[in-house]
Design a protein around this motif. Sequence first.
Motif, mmCIF file in Angstrom:
data_model
loop_
_atom_site.group_PDB
_atom_site.id
_atom_site.type_symbol
_atom_site.label_atom_id
_atom_site.label_comp_id
_atom_site.label_asym_id
_atom_site.label_seq_id
_atom_site.Cartn_x
_atom_site.Cartn_y
_atom_site.Cartn_z
ATOM 1 N N GLU A 24 30.242 1.585 3.281
ATOM 2 C CA GLU A 24 28.860 1.147 3.112
ATOM 3 C C GLU A 24 28.647 -0.096 3.970
ATOM 4 O O GLU A 24 29.604 -0.795 4.329
ATOM 5 C CB GLU A 24 28.562 0.831 1.643
ATOM 6 C CG GLU A 24 29.455 -0.237 1.041
ATOM 7 C CD GLU A 24 29.187 -0.458 -0.434
ATOM 8 O OE1 GLU A 24 29.439 -1.575 -0.911
ATOM 9 O OE2 GLU A 24 28.746 0.494 -1.103
ATOM 10 N N LEU A 25 27.405 -0.357 4.317
ATOM 11 C CA LEU A 25 27.084 -1.499 5.169
ATOM 12 C C LEU A 25 27.052 -2.778 4.349
ATOM 13 O O LEU A 25 26.306 -2.869 3.374
ATOM 14 C CB LEU A 25 25.721 -1.291 5.839
ATOM 15 C CG LEU A 25 25.586 -0.084 6.762
ATOM 16 C CD1 LEU A 25 24.152 0.036 7.258
ATOM 17 C CD2 LEU A 25 26.541 -0.204 7.938
ATOM 18 N N PRO A 26 27.847 -3.785 4.718
ATOM 19 C CA PRO A 26 27.724 -5.080 4.040
ATOM 20 C C PRO A 26 26.347 -5.685 4.338
ATOM 21 O O PRO A 26 25.946 -5.772 5.503
ATOM 22 C CB PRO A 26 28.833 -5.925 4.665
ATOM 23 C CG PRO A 26 29.730 -4.954 5.359
ATOM 24 C CD PRO A 26 28.869 -3.795 5.756
ATOM 25 N N GLN A 27 25.626 -6.073 3.304
ATOM 26 C CA GLN A 27 24.268 -6.590 3.475
ATOM 27 C C GLN A 27 24.329 -8.091 3.773
ATOM 28 O O GLN A 27 24.376 -8.922 2.871
ATOM 29 C CB GLN A 27 23.451 -6.315 2.214
ATOM 30 C CG GLN A 27 23.317 -4.840 1.870
ATOM 31 C CD GLN A 27 22.519 -4.075 2.927
ATOM 32 O OE1 GLN A 27 21.381 -4.431 3.254
ATOM 33 N NE2 GLN A 27 23.118 -3.020 3.453
ATOM 34 N N GLY A 29 22.907 -11.638 4.923
ATOM 35 C CA GLY A 29 21.620 -12.330 4.899
ATOM 36 C C GLY A 29 21.667 -13.570 5.762
ATOM 37 O O GLY A 29 22.120 -13.535 6.912
ATOM 38 N N LEU A 38 26.261 -12.621 1.566
ATOM 39 C CA LEU A 38 26.666 -11.218 1.521
ATOM 40 C C LEU A 38 26.250 -10.666 0.167
ATOM 41 O O LEU A 38 26.745 -11.126 -0.872
ATOM 42 C CB LEU A 38 28.176 -11.103 1.717
ATOM 43 C CG LEU A 38 28.782 -9.713 1.605
ATOM 44 C CD1 LEU A 38 28.151 -8.740 2.594
ATOM 45 C CD2 LEU A 38 30.291 -9.763 1.810
ATOM 46 N N ASP A 39 25.333 -9.708 0.205
ATOM 47 C CA ASP A 39 24.773 -9.164 -1.043
ATOM 48 C C ASP A 39 24.278 -10.288 -1.953
ATOM 49 O O ASP A 39 24.438 -10.250 -3.175
ATOM 50 C CB ASP A 39 25.809 -8.307 -1.774
ATOM 51 C CG ASP A 39 26.208 -7.083 -0.970
ATOM 52 O OD1 ASP A 39 25.353 -6.560 -0.222
ATOM 53 O OD2 ASP A 39 27.366 -6.648 -1.075
#
Length: 390
Positions: A24-27, A29, A38-39
Amino acid sequence: MSELLNQRLRRHLAALHAEGLARELPQIGQRDGVRYQLDGAWVTGFCSNDYLGLANHPRLRPSNFATLASGDAAGATASRLVAGDLPAHRAAEQALAALAGSDDAVLFPSGFQLNVGVLPALIEPDDTVFSDALNHASLIDGLRLARARPTILPHRTAPPPIATPRWWVTESIFSMDGDTAEPARLREFSERGGMLYLDEAHSLGLFPGGAGFARHHGIRTSVLMGGLGKAFGLAGAFAAGSREVCTWIRTRARSFVFSTGNPPALAEQARLAATLLTGPDGDERRARLWNNARLLAAALERTPPVSPIFPVLIGANQLAVTISHALRERGWHVQAIRPPTVPVGTARLRLTVTADHDEAQIHGLVADLRTLLQRHGLSLADTQPLTDPR
């Protein structure tokens, strides 16, 4: 029919999840150097390839390149061979060729796009080709598109002394293991008339004066692939070589011929980054990088480093993911690397250090890593690379 496809893919995704291979793509910011959200939670990253911290350099910010000599166009508007060859491209290629010590250079939107286009353009059916067993996926796919069948060499070994024409396709610093090709073997191959295709994505800019592995070790290459997404802190890549090589690439490499040119702002950023790499700023950043690499190597109980890349071998896919998640909970971002990126049974944490890390961050990460490994019955000694990186 769309639902049939969705059902098939749900089965495949479930199988990957069961094998510890889901992705999954690390979100990401807000970012401040090696610190970012991160998230939604702030972490310190140890998995970036921005080795010299140039991605955050104030002179390379996009706002500085809103107006160029070619006008305010956001894009090149066409293939370079049609109507997209702009002054920014030519200036960047001149600066990159000088950095590589070559006659000419050709810009590409990405390193993957470069390798899958240049290798098939240059390799002919009767050529003998050797490829390192741990070469990057883009080199593997480029050779698959070429018309000659490569002989796969055991990692870090040299081709046998056979008649030319012959190619040796290899990375200089290997992206997942952090080790290097053997300079003396590369020099000998080239001096005997072999055609050396050297992928310097992870090494360009890391050596004195902004040089890459080849210039630093006095190695002559037929083609040098330089990445702009690592030490340059940008995106894209370039192929460097003789006038003849680069002219042929512009003429016959399908991924160049049939692609819109790089955005002119990115080309200008690449030109400026090349000047930063060769100047006092680059020297100071390289000194910090290699000092940090030595600190991390010592903390991990390893030999002196040859690159900023430190694989922590875990083995099992799910265990690598579990330790990665536990590190994130403690404020560290270190990605788990699993097949097919690395061979089956060698899942790992890939630590990368940069010029922007500090001593407290390095020791803090390793302390937490040591604790988590012990929790799973492992020690730092159990996670050492399979071979000596030197």
